[in-house]
Design an enzyme around this catalytic site. Structure first.
Site, PDB file in Angstrom:
ATOM      1  N   GLY A  11       6.530  -7.706   0.934  1.00 20.55           N
ATOM      2  CA  GLY A  11       7.781  -7.031   0.578  1.00 20.55           C
ATOM      3  C   GLY A  11       8.116  -5.977   1.616  1.00 20.55           C
ATOM      4  O   GLY A  11       7.240  -5.226   2.043  1.00 20.55           O
ATOM      5  N   ALA A  22       5.997   3.724  16.013  1.00 22.87           N
ATOM      6  CA  ALA A  22       4.798   4.503  16.327  1.00 22.87           C
ATOM      7  C   ALA A  22       3.713   3.626  16.959  1.00 22.87           C
ATOM      8  O   ALA A  22       2.991   4.071  17.854  1.00 22.87           O
ATOM      9  CB  ALA A  22       4.274   5.176  15.058  1.00 22.87           C
ATOM     10  N   VAL A  23       3.614   2.376  16.507  1.00 21.67           N
ATOM     11  CA  VAL A  23       2.613   1.462  17.101  1.00 21.67           C
ATOM     12  C   VAL A  23       2.960   1.206  18.573  1.00 21.67           C
ATOM     13  O   VAL A  23       2.095   1.282  19.455  1.00 21.67           O
ATOM     14  CB  VAL A  23       2.553   0.122  16.310  1.00 21.67           C
ATOM     15  CG1 VAL A  23       1.736  -0.925  17.064  1.00 21.67           C
ATOM     16  CG2 VAL A  23       1.961   0.358  14.920  1.00 21.67           C
ATOM     17  N   ARG A  25       4.878   3.038  20.659  1.00 17.79           N
ATOM     18  CA  ARG A  25       4.795   4.241  21.512  1.00 17.79           C
ATOM     19  C   ARG A  25       3.349   4.727  21.661  1.00 17.79           C
ATOM     20  O   ARG A  25       2.961   5.226  22.718  1.00 17.79           O
ATOM     21  CB  ARG A  25       5.683   5.337  20.927  1.00 17.79           C
ATOM     22  CG  ARG A  25       7.158   4.894  20.850  1.00 17.79           C
ATOM     23  CD  ARG A  25       8.050   5.654  21.769  1.00 17.79           C
ATOM     24  NE  ARG A  25       9.317   4.971  21.967  1.00 17.79           N
ATOM     25  CZ  ARG A  25      10.518   5.510  21.705  1.00 17.79           C
ATOM     26  NH1 ARG A  25      10.607   6.739  21.237  1.00 17.79           N
ATOM     27  NH2 ARG A  25      11.610   4.823  21.964  1.00 17.79           N
ATOM     28  N   ARG A  72       6.930 -14.377   3.553  1.00 19.32           N
ATOM     29  CA  ARG A  72       5.684 -14.773   2.882  1.00 19.32           C
ATOM     30  C   ARG A  72       5.356 -16.151   3.416  1.00 19.32           C
ATOM     31  O   ARG A  72       6.232 -16.998   3.556  1.00 19.32           O
ATOM     32  CB  ARG A  72       5.866 -14.752   1.364  1.00 19.32           C
ATOM     33  CG  ARG A  72       6.097 -13.317   0.868  1.00 19.32           C
ATOM     34  CD  ARG A  72       5.904 -13.147  -0.617  1.00 19.32           C
ATOM     35  NE  ARG A  72       5.550 -11.771  -0.935  1.00 19.32           N
ATOM     36  CZ  ARG A  72       6.428 -10.824  -1.267  1.00 19.32           C
ATOM     37  NH1 ARG A  72       7.704 -11.082  -1.319  1.00 19.32           N
ATOM     38  NH2 ARG A  72       6.015  -9.600  -1.545  1.00 19.32           N
ATOM     39  N   ASP A 103      -1.378  -5.460  -0.203  1.00 21.89           N
ATOM     40  CA  ASP A 103      -2.679  -6.079  -0.489  1.00 21.89           C
ATOM     41  C   ASP A 103      -2.811  -7.498   0.094  1.00 21.89           C
ATOM     42  O   ASP A 103      -3.797  -7.822   0.755  1.00 21.89           O
ATOM     43  CB  ASP A 103      -2.845  -6.095  -2.017  1.00 21.89           C
ATOM     44  CG  ASP A 103      -4.118  -6.764  -2.460  1.00 21.89           C
ATOM     45  OD1 ASP A 103      -5.162  -6.092  -2.429  1.00 21.89           O
ATOM     46  OD2 ASP A 103      -4.070  -7.961  -2.816  1.00 21.89           O
ATOM     47  N   GLY A 104      -1.808  -8.340  -0.133  1.00 20.54           N
ATOM     48  CA  GLY A 104      -1.855  -9.723   0.356  1.00 20.54           C
ATOM     49  C   GLY A 104      -1.926  -9.774   1.872  1.00 20.54           C
ATOM     50  O   GLY A 104      -2.690 -10.555   2.461  1.00 20.54           O
ATOM     51  N   THR A 126       4.387  -0.487   1.338  1.00 19.37           N
ATOM     52  CA  THR A 126       4.895  -1.134   0.126  1.00 19.37           C
ATOM     53  C   THR A 126       5.485  -0.051  -0.772  1.00 19.37           C
ATOM     54  O   THR A 126       4.900   1.030  -0.895  1.00 19.37           O
ATOM     55  CB  THR A 126       3.799  -1.924  -0.627  1.00 19.37           C
ATOM     56  OG1 THR A 126       4.261  -2.217  -1.950  1.00 19.37           O
ATOM     57  CG2 THR A 126       2.493  -1.162  -0.774  1.00 19.37           C
ATOM     58  N   ASP A 128       5.567  -0.018  -3.841  1.00 24.39           N
ATOM     59  CA  ASP A 128       4.857   0.085  -5.128  1.00 24.39           C
ATOM     60  C   ASP A 128       3.801   1.199  -5.177  1.00 24.39           C
ATOM     61  O   ASP A 128       3.386   1.608  -6.255  1.00 24.39           O
ATOM     62  CB  ASP A 128       4.174  -1.245  -5.471  1.00 24.39           C
ATOM     63  CG  ASP A 128       5.174  -2.303  -5.892  1.00 24.39           C
ATOM     64  OD1 ASP A 128       6.342  -1.945  -6.139  1.00 24.39           O
ATOM     65  OD2 ASP A 128       4.800  -3.489  -5.961  1.00 24.39           O
ATOM     66  N   ASP A 130       0.696   1.052  -4.716  1.00 27.27           N
ATOM     67  CA  ASP A 130      -0.444   0.635  -5.542  1.00 27.27           C
ATOM     68  C   ASP A 130      -1.742   0.407  -4.754  1.00 27.27           C
ATOM     69  O   ASP A 130      -2.687  -0.179  -5.292  1.00 27.27           O
ATOM     70  CB  ASP A 130      -0.081  -0.633  -6.342  1.00 27.27           C
ATOM     71  CG  ASP A 130       0.411  -1.764  -5.454  1.00 27.27           C
ATOM     72  OD1 ASP A 130       0.520  -1.559  -4.237  1.00 27.27           O
ATOM     73  OD2 ASP A 130       0.692  -2.846  -5.992  1.00 27.27           O
ATOM     74  N   ARG A 172       5.685  -3.944  -9.840  1.00 26.47           N
ATOM     75  CA  ARG A 172       5.209  -5.174 -10.490  1.00 26.47           C
ATOM     76  C   ARG A 172       3.998  -4.938 -11.377  1.00 26.47           C
ATOM     77  O   ARG A 172       3.947  -5.367 -12.515  1.00 26.47           O
ATOM     78  CB  ARG A 172       4.847  -6.224  -9.440  1.00 26.47           C
ATOM     79  CG  ARG A 172       5.944  -7.193  -9.119  1.00 26.47           C
ATOM     80  CD  ARG A 172       5.493  -8.099  -8.031  1.00 26.47           C
ATOM     81  NE  ARG A 172       4.694  -7.368  -7.046  1.00 26.47           N
ATOM     82  CZ  ARG A 172       4.261  -7.847  -5.900  1.00 26.47           C
ATOM     83  NH1 ARG A 172       4.508  -9.078  -5.583  1.00 26.47           N
ATOM     84  NH2 ARG A 172       3.551  -7.110  -5.067  1.00 26.47           N
ATOM     85  N   SER A 216      22.853  12.010 -24.286  1.00 29.16           N
ATOM     86  CA  SER A 216      22.356  10.670 -23.968  1.00 29.16           C
ATOM     87  C   SER A 216      20.827  10.612 -24.044  1.00 29.16           C
ATOM     88  O   SER A 216      20.156  11.645 -23.979  1.00 29.16           O
ATOM     89  CB  SER A 216      22.775  10.304 -22.549  1.00 29.16           C
ATOM     90  OG  SER A 216      22.202  11.217 -21.647  1.00 29.16           O
ATOM     91  N   GLN A 255      16.347  -0.339  -4.422  1.00 26.68           N
ATOM     92  CA  GLN A 255      15.167   0.519  -4.236  1.00 26.68           C
ATOM     93  C   GLN A 255      14.395   0.203  -2.961  1.00 26.68           C
ATOM     94  O   GLN A 255      13.567   0.986  -2.515  1.00 26.68           O
ATOM     95  CB  GLN A 255      14.222   0.378  -5.434  1.00 26.68           C
ATOM     96  CG  GLN A 255      14.822   0.911  -6.712  1.00 26.68           C
ATOM     97  CD  GLN A 255      14.108   0.376  -7.936  1.00 26.68           C
ATOM     98  OE1 GLN A 255      13.238   1.032  -8.486  1.00 26.68           O
ATOM     99  NE2 GLN A 255      14.463  -0.815  -8.371  1.00 26.68           N
TER     100      GLN A 255
HETATM  101  P1  ATP Z   1       3.790  -6.491  -1.406  1.00 28.56           P
HETATM  102  O1  ATP Z   1       2.774  -5.631  -2.103  1.00 28.56           O
HETATM  103  O2  ATP Z   1       4.970  -5.695  -0.976  1.00 28.56           O
HETATM  104  O3  ATP Z   1       4.164  -7.748  -2.122  1.00 28.56           O
HETATM  105  P2  ATP Z   1       1.880  -7.947   0.155  1.00 28.56           P
HETATM  106  O4  ATP Z   1       1.370  -7.753   1.531  1.00 28.56           O
HETATM  107  O5  ATP Z   1       0.880  -7.799  -0.960  1.00 28.56           O
HETATM  108  O6  ATP Z   1       3.122  -6.974  -0.010  1.00 28.56           O
HETATM  109  P3  ATP Z   1       1.970 -10.825  -0.308  1.00 28.56           P
HETATM  110  O7  ATP Z   1       3.155 -11.707  -0.479  1.00 28.56           O
HETATM  111  O8  ATP Z   1       0.965 -10.767  -1.380  1.00 28.56           O
HETATM  112  O9  ATP Z   1       2.582  -9.384   0.049  1.00 28.56           O
HETATM  113  O10 ATP Z   1       1.199 -11.266   1.033  1.00 28.56           O
HETATM  114  C1  ATP Z   1       1.878 -11.431   2.271  1.00 28.56           C
HETATM  115  C2  ATP Z   1       1.355 -12.647   2.986  1.00 28.56           C
HETATM  116  O11 ATP Z   1      -0.038 -12.467   3.290  1.00 28.56           O
HETATM  117  C3  ATP Z   1       1.389 -13.960   2.186  1.00 28.56           C
HETATM  118  O12 ATP Z   1       2.629 -14.603   2.249  1.00 28.56           O
HETATM  119  C4  ATP Z   1       0.305 -14.772   2.878  1.00 28.56           C
HETATM  120  O13 ATP Z   1       0.796 -15.356   4.069  1.00 28.56           O
HETATM  121  C5  ATP Z   1      -0.717 -13.705   3.264  1.00 28.56           C
HETATM  122  N1  ATP Z   1      -1.800 -13.688   2.255  1.00 28.56           N
HETATM  123  C6  ATP Z   1      -1.767 -13.092   1.034  1.00 28.56           C
HETATM  124  N2  ATP Z   1      -2.936 -13.278   0.381  1.00 28.56           N
HETATM  125  C7  ATP Z   1      -3.734 -14.019   1.218  1.00 28.56           C
HETATM  126  C8  ATP Z   1      -5.057 -14.526   1.131  1.00 28.56           C
HETATM  127  N3  ATP Z   1      -5.816 -14.334   0.046  1.00 28.56           N
HETATM  128  N4  ATP Z   1      -5.541 -15.242   2.181  1.00 28.56           N
HETATM  129  C9  ATP Z   1      -4.784 -15.440   3.283  1.00 28.56           C
HETATM  130  N5  ATP Z   1      -3.523 -14.965   3.423  1.00 28.56           N
HETATM  131  C10 ATP Z   1      -2.999 -14.263   2.412  1.00 28.56           C
END
Ligand code: ATP
Length: 322
Positions: A11, A22-23, A25, A72, A103-104, A126, A128, A130, A172, A216, A255
């Site tokens: 996201g 910053a990366v 520069r 994604r 996290d992802g 992010t 969130d 979180d 979320r 309200s 947001q």
């Molecule tokens: P946000 O918290 O804003 O959603 P995020 O980084 O958690 O951000 P995700 O959609 O969960 O967003 O992950 C981004 C991308 O990272 C995914 O589309 C995927 O390509 C990669 N990814 C996520 N989880 C894994 C995993 N377990 N193994 C390999 N790649 C991953």
């Protein structure tokens, strides 16, 4: 000379551009080249790269969204996709990757590091908020302020008609935005995923509030709450509260957008620098953050699956002040 790749993933969040700047520069400062990757991990697999220099990031610190775009990628979740991504990076002579996201994004980056030896440093971006390992993530403060300004406007119109308003904000799995905008806007009730409240308890609280109130009534609802968000909650309430003029507002993607606040710009600038500094020191599979105003380096795996806890004292405070 070292070459660093940088991408934004998952996201989007306001302040990501300030982090990319910053990366770039800071890399210049340490004498490294930078390769920008468009569309996150999808861009790694498709070799959607561009060289980035000083002037490529001028005038972006104040811009929302991300000039590198985000995406994604399902392919990157598979070993085969990551092997293509690693081969593309190696062909470009890249030694290290700065991954800005949640996290992802960090999980994906860790796999790339473990499987292909590319140093990966995570920058928490992010709305969130979180992730553990940092008091705040890039984009959270801006999202909070955007939500607050929108809810203030809703309050004006709600006041004019003495309405009961349920306003849904993003989050979320975590209620950070709901909790802090709720306090900042003087919400009468805040509904969060972290505070498990049965529908009967919500009804009781609302009845008490409506007894006391003539103006309200504003209920801030986190989208990730077990009630299912503001629309579902309103359906559960409509029978018991039919004599009130109940309305629902969903703030949604406003947001995510907008010019980042000063706080997010400064945080992103610090973390972008610290990511390059970490690579300079030879670190990998770490996340850079700020805790109690100090830079903190956390092994990235420690952030997996551990949600940062909201401050329940603030939740109690909101009840006292309502
Ligand atoms: P946000 O918290 O804003 O959603 P995020 O980084 O958690 O951000 P995700 O959609 O969960 O967003 O992950 C981004 C991308 O990272 C995914 O589309 C995927 O390509 C990669 N990814 C996520 N989880 C894994 C995993 N377990 N193994 C390999 N790649 C991953």
């Amino acid at each position: 000379m070292k070459k660093i790749a940088v991408l934004t993933s998952g996201g989007d969040a306001p302040g990501m551009n300030a982090a990319v700047r910053a990366v770039v520069r800071s890399s210049e400062y340490f004498g490294y080249e930078v390769l920008g990757v468009n569309f996150g991990y999808r861009g790694l697999i498709e070799a959607d790269f561009k060289q980035m220099e000083h002037l490529d990031v001028s005038g972006i610190i104040q811009r929302g969204g991300t000039i590198l775009k985000s995406a994604r990628s399902e392919k990157f979740r598979e070993a085969e996709g990551r092997a293509i991504a690693a081969a593309n990076l190696k062909k470009e002579g890249v030694d290290a990757l700065v991954a800005i996201g949640g996290d992802g994004t960090f999980r994906g980056g860790t796999m790339l590091s473990k499987e292909h030896g590319i140093n990966v440093v995570g920058v928490p971006g992010t709305i969130d908020n979180d992730l553990i390992g940092t008091d705040e993530t890039i984009g959270y403060d801006t999202a909070l302020n955007t939500a607050m300004q929108a809810i203030d406007k809703i309050r004006d119109t709600a006041d004019a008609h003495e309405r009961l308003f349920l306003v849904e904000v993003m989050g979320r799995d975590a209620g950070f935005i709901a909790l802090e905008t709720g306090i900042a806007c003087g919400a009468e009730l805040i509904i969060l995923p972290e505070a498990i409240e049965k529908i009967e308890d919500i009804k009781e609280s609302l009845k008490d509030i409506l007894k006391e109130k003539s103006r309200s009534t504003l209920v801030v609802v986190s989208e990730g709450d077990e009630s299912g968000g503001a629309i579902k909650l309103s359906k559960k309430l409509e029978k018991d509260f039919s004599k009130y003029d109940m309305r629902v507002g969903i703030l949604g993607h406003i947001q995510r957008g907008g010019s980042p606040t000063a706080h997010d710009r400064v945080l992103a600038s610090r973390l972008g620098y610290e990511a390059v500094h970490a690579i300079h020191k030879g670190l990998s599979e770490v996340m850079v953050g700020v805790i109690n105003h100090e830079v903190k380096i956390t092994p990235i795996a420690e952030t997996f699956g551990k949600m940062k806890k909201i401050n329940m004292e603030l939740y109690e405070l909101a009840k006292i002040l309502r």
